[in-house]
Design a protein around this motif. Sequence first.
Motif, PDB file in Angstrom:
ATOM      1  N   THR C  23       0.833  -1.189   0.000  1.00  0.00           N
ATOM      2  CA  THR C  23       0.000   0.000   0.000  1.00  0.00           C
ATOM      3  C   THR C  23       0.874   1.248   0.000  1.00  0.00           C
ATOM      4  O   THR C  23       1.668   1.451   0.910  1.00  0.00           O
ATOM      5  CB  THR C  23      -0.894   0.038   1.248  1.00  0.00           C
ATOM      6  N   PHE C  24       0.766   2.047  -1.035  1.00  0.00           N
ATOM      7  CA  PHE C  24       1.406   3.362  -1.071  1.00  0.00           C
ATOM      8  C   PHE C  24       0.345   4.372  -0.670  1.00  0.00           C
ATOM      9  O   PHE C  24      -0.768   4.343  -1.185  1.00  0.00           O
ATOM     10  CB  PHE C  24       1.888   3.703  -2.495  1.00  0.00           C
ATOM     11  N   ASP C  25       0.696   5.238   0.277  1.00  0.00           N
ATOM     12  CA  ASP C  25      -0.274   6.226   0.709  1.00  0.00           C
ATOM     13  C   ASP C  25       0.362   7.614   0.719  1.00  0.00           C
ATOM     14  O   ASP C  25       1.214   7.901   1.553  1.00  0.00           O
ATOM     15  CB  ASP C  25      -0.788   5.848   2.113  1.00  0.00           C
ATOM     16  N   VAL C  35      10.103  16.824  -9.436  1.00  0.00           N
ATOM     17  CA  VAL C  35       9.149  16.010  -8.682  1.00  0.00           C
ATOM     18  C   VAL C  35       9.012  14.661  -9.379  1.00  0.00           C
ATOM     19  O   VAL C  35       8.535  14.576 -10.506  1.00  0.00           O
ATOM     20  CB  VAL C  35       7.776  16.704  -8.600  1.00  0.00           C
ATOM     21  N   VAL C  36       9.469  13.616  -8.714  1.00  0.00           N
ATOM     22  CA  VAL C  36       9.459  12.292  -9.331  1.00  0.00           C
ATOM     23  C   VAL C  36       8.152  11.568  -9.022  1.00  0.00           C
ATOM     24  O   VAL C  36       7.556  10.936  -9.890  1.00  0.00           O
ATOM     25  CB  VAL C  36      10.653  11.458  -8.832  1.00  0.00           C
ATOM     26  N   LEU C  37       7.727  11.656  -7.782  1.00  0.00           N
ATOM     27  CA  LEU C  37       6.443  11.068  -7.414  1.00  0.00           C
ATOM     28  C   LEU C  37       5.630  12.132  -6.681  1.00  0.00           C
ATOM     29  O   LEU C  37       6.140  12.826  -5.802  1.00  0.00           O
ATOM     30  CB  LEU C  37       6.639   9.859  -6.493  1.00  0.00           C
ATOM     31  N   ASP C  38       4.385  12.228  -7.062  1.00  0.00           N
ATOM     32  CA  ASP C  38       3.567  13.317  -6.557  1.00  0.00           C
ATOM     33  C   ASP C  38       2.372  12.745  -5.799  1.00  0.00           C
ATOM     34  O   ASP C  38       1.386  12.335  -6.403  1.00  0.00           O
ATOM     35  CB  ASP C  38       3.124  14.175  -7.756  1.00  0.00           C
ATOM     36  N   ASN C  39       2.488  12.677  -4.475  1.00  0.00           N
ATOM     37  CA  ASN C  39       1.363  12.292  -3.631  1.00  0.00           C
ATOM     38  C   ASN C  39       0.680  11.028  -4.140  1.00  0.00           C
ATOM     39  O   ASN C  39      -0.516  10.999  -4.383  1.00  0.00           O
ATOM     40  CB  ASN C  39       0.372  13.462  -3.582  1.00  0.00           C
ATOM     41  N   LEU C  40       1.472   9.986  -4.284  1.00  0.00           N
ATOM     42  CA  LEU C  40       1.016   8.786  -4.971  1.00  0.00           C
ATOM     43  C   LEU C  40       0.396   7.782  -4.002  1.00  0.00           C
ATOM     44  O   LEU C  40       0.962   7.498  -2.947  1.00  0.00           O
ATOM     45  CB  LEU C  40       2.217   8.138  -5.658  1.00  0.00           C
ATOM     46  N   SER C  41      -0.797   7.285  -4.357  1.00  0.00           N
ATOM     47  CA  SER C  41      -1.434   6.246  -3.550  1.00  0.00           C
ATOM     48  C   SER C  41      -1.922   5.131  -4.457  1.00  0.00           C
ATOM     49  O   SER C  41      -2.559   5.384  -5.475  1.00  0.00           O
ATOM     50  CB  SER C  41      -2.627   6.820  -2.783  1.00  0.00           C
ATOM     51  N   ARG C  65      12.338   1.010  -6.345  1.00  0.00           N
ATOM     52  CA  ARG C  65      13.492   1.266  -5.478  1.00  0.00           C
ATOM     53  C   ARG C  65      13.069   1.649  -4.069  1.00  0.00           C
ATOM     54  O   ARG C  65      13.741   1.322  -3.103  1.00  0.00           O
ATOM     55  CB  ARG C  65      14.380   2.355  -6.093  1.00  0.00           C
ATOM     56  N   MET C  66      11.929   2.308  -3.961  1.00  0.00           N
ATOM     57  CA  MET C  66      11.425   2.629  -2.624  1.00  0.00           C
ATOM     58  C   MET C  66      10.999   1.367  -1.891  1.00  0.00           C
ATOM     59  O   MET C  66      11.281   1.206  -0.702  1.00  0.00           O
ATOM     60  CB  MET C  66      10.227   3.569  -2.728  1.00  0.00           C
ATOM     61  N   LEU C  67      10.344   0.478  -2.607  1.00  0.00           N
ATOM     62  CA  LEU C  67       9.920  -0.770  -1.965  1.00  0.00           C
ATOM     63  C   LEU C  67      11.127  -1.590  -1.530  1.00  0.00           C
ATOM     64  O   LEU C  67      11.071  -2.339  -0.565  1.00  0.00           O
ATOM     65  CB  LEU C  67       9.066  -1.589  -2.940  1.00  0.00           C
ATOM     66  N   MET C  68      12.233  -1.434  -2.274  1.00  0.00           N
ATOM     67  CA  MET C  68      13.438  -2.183  -1.941  1.00  0.00           C
ATOM     68  C   MET C  68      14.300  -1.418  -0.943  1.00  0.00           C
ATOM     69  O   MET C  68      15.398  -1.854  -0.602  1.00  0.00           O
ATOM     70  CB  MET C  68      14.221  -2.472  -3.231  1.00  0.00           C
ATOM     71  N   THR C  69      13.824  -0.266  -0.510  1.00  0.00           N
ATOM     72  CA  THR C  69      14.544   0.640   0.402  1.00  0.00           C
ATOM     73  C   THR C  69      15.886   1.118  -0.170  1.00  0.00           C
ATOM     74  O   THR C  69      16.843   1.336   0.551  1.00  0.00           O
ATOM     75  CB  THR C  69      14.789   0.019   1.802  1.00  0.00           C
ATOM     76  N   GLY C  76       4.720  10.580   2.936  1.00  0.00           N
ATOM     77  CA  GLY C  76       3.782   9.481   2.760  1.00  0.00           C
ATOM     78  C   GLY C  76       4.279   8.208   3.417  1.00  0.00           C
ATOM     79  O   GLY C  76       5.348   8.174   4.031  1.00  0.00           O
ATOM     80  N   THR C  77       3.460   7.160   3.322  1.00  0.00           N
ATOM     81  CA  THR C  77       3.836   5.888   3.943  1.00  0.00           C
ATOM     82  C   THR C  77       3.709   4.756   2.933  1.00  0.00           C
ATOM     83  O   THR C  77       2.928   4.827   1.983  1.00  0.00           O
ATOM     84  CB  THR C  77       2.931   5.551   5.143  1.00  0.00           C
ATOM     85  N   ILE C  78       4.510   3.735   3.158  1.00  0.00           N
ATOM     86  CA  ILE C  78       4.427   2.515   2.352  1.00  0.00           C
ATOM     87  C   ILE C  78       4.211   1.370   3.320  1.00  0.00           C
ATOM     88  O   ILE C  78       4.910   1.272   4.337  1.00  0.00           O
ATOM     89  CB  ILE C  78       5.718   2.289   1.550  1.00  0.00           C
ATOM     90  N   GLN C  79       3.222   0.521   3.034  1.00  0.00           N
ATOM     91  CA  GLN C  79       2.989  -0.634   3.896  1.00  0.00           C
ATOM     92  C   GLN C  79       3.206  -1.917   3.113  1.00  0.00           C
ATOM     93  O   GLN C  79       2.878  -2.012   1.929  1.00  0.00           O
ATOM     94  CB  GLN C  79       1.560  -0.621   4.433  1.00  0.00           C
ATOM     95  N   VAL C  80       3.774  -2.865   3.796  1.00  0.00           N
ATOM     96  CA  VAL C  80       3.891  -4.217   3.247  1.00  0.00           C
ATOM     97  C   VAL C  80       3.071  -5.099   4.176  1.00  0.00           C
ATOM     98  O   VAL C  80       3.440  -5.270   5.342  1.00  0.00           O
ATOM     99  CB  VAL C  80       5.352  -4.676   3.205  1.00  0.00           C
ATOM    100  N   GLY C  81       1.959  -5.607   3.677  1.00  0.00           N
ATOM    101  CA  GLY C  81       1.010  -6.245   4.582  1.00  0.00           C
ATOM    102  C   GLY C  81       0.542  -5.193   5.572  1.00  0.00           C
ATOM    103  O   GLY C  81       0.172  -4.091   5.177  1.00  0.00           O
ATOM    104  N   ASP C  82       0.632  -5.498   6.843  1.00  0.00           N
ATOM    105  CA  ASP C  82       0.205  -4.532   7.855  1.00  0.00           C
ATOM    106  C   ASP C  82       1.363  -3.705   8.387  1.00  0.00           C
ATOM    107  O   ASP C  82       1.180  -2.804   9.189  1.00  0.00           O
ATOM    108  CB  ASP C  82      -0.449  -5.271   9.030  1.00  0.00           C
TER     109      ASP C  82
END
Lengths: 232, 220, 274
Positions: C23-25, C35-41, C65-69, C76-82
């Motif tokens: 979940t991208f929020d 601006v590479v990513l703009d308030n992406l959900s 790359r964000m998901l891979m840290t 914003g926040t990124i969730q993997v599962g909970d």
Amino acid sequence: MSAGLLRHLLDGLLVTLQLTIFGGALGLVFAVVAGLARLSRSRPVRALAFVYTEGFRGLPALVVLFWFVFALPRLGFQMLPLFAGVLALALNIGAYGAEVVRGAIRAVPNSQLEAATALNFTRWQRMRLVVFPQALVAMVPPFGNLLIELLKATALVSIVYIPDLTFQGQLVRAATGNTAMTFFGLLLGYAVIALAFTGFMRWVERRAATSVGRQPEPGLVTRMIRRREVAA
Amino acid sequence: MNFDWRAAWDSVPRLLDGMLVALQATVLGYLIALVLGLVFALLRRSQQPWVRMPVAVVVEFIRSTPLLVQLFFLFFVLPTIGIEFSPLATGAIGLGVHYATYTSEVYRAGIDGVPPGQWEAATALNLSRRRTWTAVILPQAVPRVVPALANYVIAMFKDTPQLTAITVLEGLSVARSLGAETFRYLEPFTLVGIMYLTMALVMAWLARIVERRFGRVRAV
Amino acid sequence: MTETTSASSAPASSGGHEGNLITFDGVGKRFGDNVVLDNLSFGVRPGERVTLIGPSGSGKTTILRMLMTLTRPDSGTIQVGDDYLYHEERTGNLVPASEQHIRRVRRRITMVFQHFNLFPNMRVLRNVTEAPVHVLGLSKEEAEQRARELLDMVGLGEKLTAYPTQLSGGQQQRVAIARALAMRPDVLLLDEVTSALDPELAAGVLDVLRDIARTSDVTMLCVTHAMRFARDISHRVLMFDSGRIIEDAPPGEMFDAPRHERTRGFLQSVINET
């Protein structure tokens, strides 16, 4: 510390600066001459330069210095101690400098030589007008490093009783009995001189780099602070 | 005064003993430089500025000040705080610490030469920091810096005559005492020069072999 | 292949993305003024295979790359599962995550890179066993057993003792895929995995990936210019432009009847290119 001791240290500083500057100037001459000679078309000239560079890069500067001061007089040549110091240091640093000169000249792209040939320059003109000015820029940063090495090497002369900063420092140590403070102060003194020389060389470097439209390398402070971004 | 071959010949054994001491100091000092240089290089990459910055200052300080004065410092100051080493050990430590500032630069260049993709792959595989360093980064960084490291053996060896100032009986010290005993300086100083030169050239030759060996290591 | 373990069960109020594996929020990222990513959900469900398309510089790779840290979001926040990837919940508040926390969450994700990034100092087999042994804690025998199976699957069972540089690019990339799968990831990120390869070699790599898509339920996020492949394996295609998702549709719709003007233009240019 008494004024007398301070006076000693200032005298020593002067000798150290003289050794560095004169040694550096003479070393630069040796470096350019030997560096060019190693690229000469004449075999004997090349061989002579080879023997000089390999020889003095293989000989410890301190041994050369002892030889000049203690052995050479037995052969009938007596030098002023300060001059012996300058000469020994210059021969040593010049041998390293010659490698820098040679490397920088050979690093100038061949296309530049071809362009110069196309303009019908003589061999000497090619070197003087095209190759050497470009190579000079590449020489400055390694010369900067060599200058600091030279500054450090000047301390060796204290062992043959030339009254440089280190020599005077030992006198101060004997007079005050404060060993730790004296030697730390000496080190600090050398570090400050080194910093000043580094600053000067950086200035030269920047001027040289901009003269051929290049971006200079990052400076000392930047190098100390920077850390490559890494993941993980 | 002419060169006295007889006196020269007689002094050879003692001078060779001195050269052996010089070699010992080099080997010991070099081991220290190899390890400590890596430690410096790693600390200078720390994420903590309060680790990175002081280490950088200390390294630059040591590198820009004379080895000779550092030797004096160790030789005279360490005993006053209760640390007693033999002159040879003190000399080796001095050489090692001094040259660690050079080897740390070499290591750093080697580490910087490892492509960023290697760090990223280690992250993607969730390797720990320690494992990333020991299994991925250093095995790639170290082989490529071996030639540069080898050159510092020679440089260090050529700095061993300075140990004469702290009473280590290496080649130059022996030559000095021979001179003092016999009042002949030409022979011992010439001989010790030849010995240093010969050994440095042999080392340079060995270093070139090392360079060729490692130059051929699988390209990355 | 999916390990359905989640260490902490965060309250459903933490975003209301139940059922999403990713979940991208409100994620934002800028490099300087760009601006590479703009308030992406957006969200990805378990087992879903999502392809990210769009012009270069539109932020697709940044998401992987964000998901891979490998790249940190600015906001914003990124969730993997909970679990939050970059944050930890402490006394009800979100605080920046510790390295430990990141490592734990990151364990479910792995990535295959455009330039393979195999470890050149290790032979093929060890490339594949290194992380299972040292991260998952498998025994050497077990890890090698699994590595052999995976390398067989990608057609490189004969190359166990080769060094990466002795392999072709396509072979290296297949090793990299085996290396990633050996981690038994829940999420497999594929970052332009064929872009550095000749078409012939690329085809072999894509075949392997098709097999994986068919036979496993690993969640895939894929950035690619191989549109045929995207159509074949994806459940969903996301079209990016200037750091936003401008179209989100199943591949059939996206490729045959794109709604957005920009999408049509982009697909046209890709087709012309190939």
